[in-house]
Design a protein around this motif. Structure first.
Motif, PDB file in Angstrom:
ATOM      1  N   UNK A  71       0.834  -1.205   0.000  1.00 13.05           N
ATOM      2  CA  UNK A  71       0.000   0.000   0.000  1.00 13.05           C
ATOM      3  C   UNK A  71       0.871   1.258   0.000  1.00 13.05           C
ATOM      4  N   UNK A  72       0.305   2.333  -0.474  1.00 12.15           N
ATOM      5  CA  UNK A  72       0.965   3.633  -0.417  1.00 12.15           C
ATOM      6  C   UNK A  72       0.019   4.599   0.290  1.00 12.15           C
ATOM      7  N   UNK A  73       0.314   4.903   1.540  1.00 13.29           N
ATOM      8  CA  UNK A  73      -0.550   5.770   2.337  1.00 13.29           C
ATOM      9  C   UNK A  73       0.050   7.146   2.545  1.00 13.29           C
ATOM     10  N   UNK A  74       1.195   7.376   1.909  1.00 15.93           N
ATOM     11  CA  UNK A  74       1.839   8.692   1.953  1.00 15.93           C
ATOM     12  C   UNK A  74       2.560   8.885   0.622  1.00 15.93           C
ATOM     13  N   UNK A  75       2.325  10.000  -0.067  1.00 14.45           N
ATOM     14  CA  UNK A  75       2.864  10.124  -1.420  1.00 14.45           C
ATOM     15  C   UNK A  75       4.373  10.258  -1.481  1.00 14.45           C
ATOM     16  N   UNK A  76       5.011  10.334  -0.377  1.00 15.22           N
ATOM     17  CA  UNK A  76       6.476  10.386  -0.400  1.00 15.22           C
ATOM     18  C   UNK A  76       7.104   9.002  -0.230  1.00 15.22           C
TER      19      UNK A  76
END
Length: 450
Positions: free
Chosen positions: A239-244
């Protein structure tokens, strides 16, 4: 890691094959017991080992006898009362399973004939043999058989019978495999027909955009005892829960991903496969004939937070896995799904990475969504939170039959080697004919002897 073993078994088997010596057993009205239990010689299959008198209601015990028990046959003489409709005799029967696998009963039928069951006015019932009973290998089960009138009393109160028990049993699961992040192996326990079911893994979630669903493939094949199968269960894409942040591709070929300043990108789901050669799917490109079956992984999703959401939207679901062909991801610069012959193309702008054999497009430095793995993986998505393509499934092995693939809102095919059906059902639990949410799964079932 050992697979979970479920004690069940296959199809209709009429059991017991070799001669076994059984002693005669008679009922004495004083002792009300069989004078000597039946005994048996070890044979292959299910067979009677003991028959004992249990109880009676106003029956003629002096003239009632268990004449013999042979394999699955019970030869008996029953004499009921002339004036009591409730007259009955009950015997206790013990059976043994000497096969090298477990049986789960479906029901018991009997082979009867005019010469072996000569009084239709007397019937019988089984007591204590339940559908869910499991007869373990080298184990025993005891149940009762009760002879009684079939309706009203008649002057014909004697029965000479030979009952041949036909034990009907249901398929049993040899092994199931959850996701573990490692290659599993199974040694085939015995010759036979096997059902193979595989579910691919879902792509990851980017903010609130979900990854594409994994697909489902099913087929039957004949296997020999001692063969080794390699089982690899795909893992859900990261998952990607922060765009950084970057996300790791799901185990067994899912493409990795990395976000940028205004976009979340998630990783692709891993494929699930069974093969006769060990290794991740991507290592078997020169050994395709060893691959029995594949279910594809879903593509990673994208979520856009920039100033052009009114034009491009912001929530792009990953491409669902195929089937014949994986779906493309959502968004303006989406990745294309893998096919039976090539990986899906990555987005046409930015850091495009195509899918390849066994692998979805991706890479931690690409600032893109990760493609789903499969026979051929899906390509990456890029600009404006565009999602990646899903991987394809595979049922093309010539030794696999009665086979098809299931995928969510996907491209269908009617060709035998790529037969694909589309559904709108998906579940976290591995369910036949459903697309898969979360990690992949494998189920291998023994169906019948060959």
């Amino acid at each position: 890691m050992s697979p979970k073993q479920n004690r069940q078994i296959s199809c209709v088997i009429l059991i017991a094959s070799l001669f076994m010596g059984i002693g005669y057993a008679t009922v004495n009205s004083v002792i009300i017991n069989i004078s000597g239990k039946t005994t048996s010689k070890e044979v292959t299959g299910i067979y009677i080992t003991q028959v004992n008198y249990k109880e009676s209601t106003n029956a003629d015990l002096t003239n009632s006898n268990i004449l013999s028990a042979y394999q699955t046959n019970l030869n008996s003489k029953i004499v009921l009362s002339n004036d009591d409709q409730n007259s009955s005799i009950t015997y206790e029967i013990t059976i043994k399973n000497s096969n090298n696998y477990d049986f789960k009963f479906d029901k018991v039928d009997f082979v009867l004939g005019e010469d072996t069951y000569n009084n239709e006015n007397i019937t019988f019932e089984l007591i204590g043999l339940n559908k869910d009973d499991i007869l373990e290998k080298n184990g025993e089960i005891t149940f009762k058989i009760k002879f009684k009138y079939n309706g009203s009393i008649t002057t014909n109160n004697e029965l000479d019978s030979m009952l041949n028990f036909n034990f009907l049993v249901i398929p049993y699961t040899v092994a199931v495999y959850d996701y573990t992040g490692q290659i599993e192996t199974l040694t085939v326990p015995h010759d036979g027909k096997y059902k193979l079911e595989v579910w691919g893994a879902q792509g990851g979630t980017a903010n609130t955009a979900i990854g594409g669903y994994g697909s489902y493939s099913i087929g039957y094949t004949n296997l020999n005892a001692g063969e080794t199968l390699s089982i690899v269960v795909g893992g859900k894409g990261g998952d990607c829960l922060n765009y950084s942040t970057c996300a790791t591709g799901g185990y067994n070929g899912g493409g990795s991903s990395c976000g940028n300043h205004d976009t979340y990108f998630s990783a692709g789901g891993g494929a699930t496969h069974i093969a006769k050669e060990t290794g991740l799917l991507s290592t078997l490109s020169s050994k395709v004939s060893s691959i029995l079956i594949v279910a594809g992984g879903g593509g990673g999703s994208g979520f856009y937070t920039g100033t052009l959401t009114s034009q491009y939207g912001k929530n792009n679901k990953g491409g669902n896995a195929g089937g014949y062909k994986g779906n493309s991801g959502g968004g303006p610069s989406y990745g294309i799904g893998g096919t039976q012959t090539a990986g899906g193309k990555g987005n046409t702008t930015g850091n495009a990475v195509n899918g390849s054999f066994g692998t979805g497009g991706g890479g931690a430095s690409n600032k893109a969504s990760g493609g789903g793995a499969g026979f051929y993986g899906g390509g990456t998505g890029f600009d404006y939170g565009s999602a990646a393509g899903g991987g394809s499934g595979y049922i093309g092995n010539i030794y696999l039959y009665d086979k098809y693939m299931i995928c969510y809102n996907c491209t269908t095919s009617t060709e035998e080697s790529t037969l694909t059906k589309t559904v709108t059902n998906a579940s976290e639990t591995a369910t036949a004919d459903y697309a898969k949410i979360g990690n992949g799964y494998v189920k291998i079932m023994f169906i019948d002897e060959i």
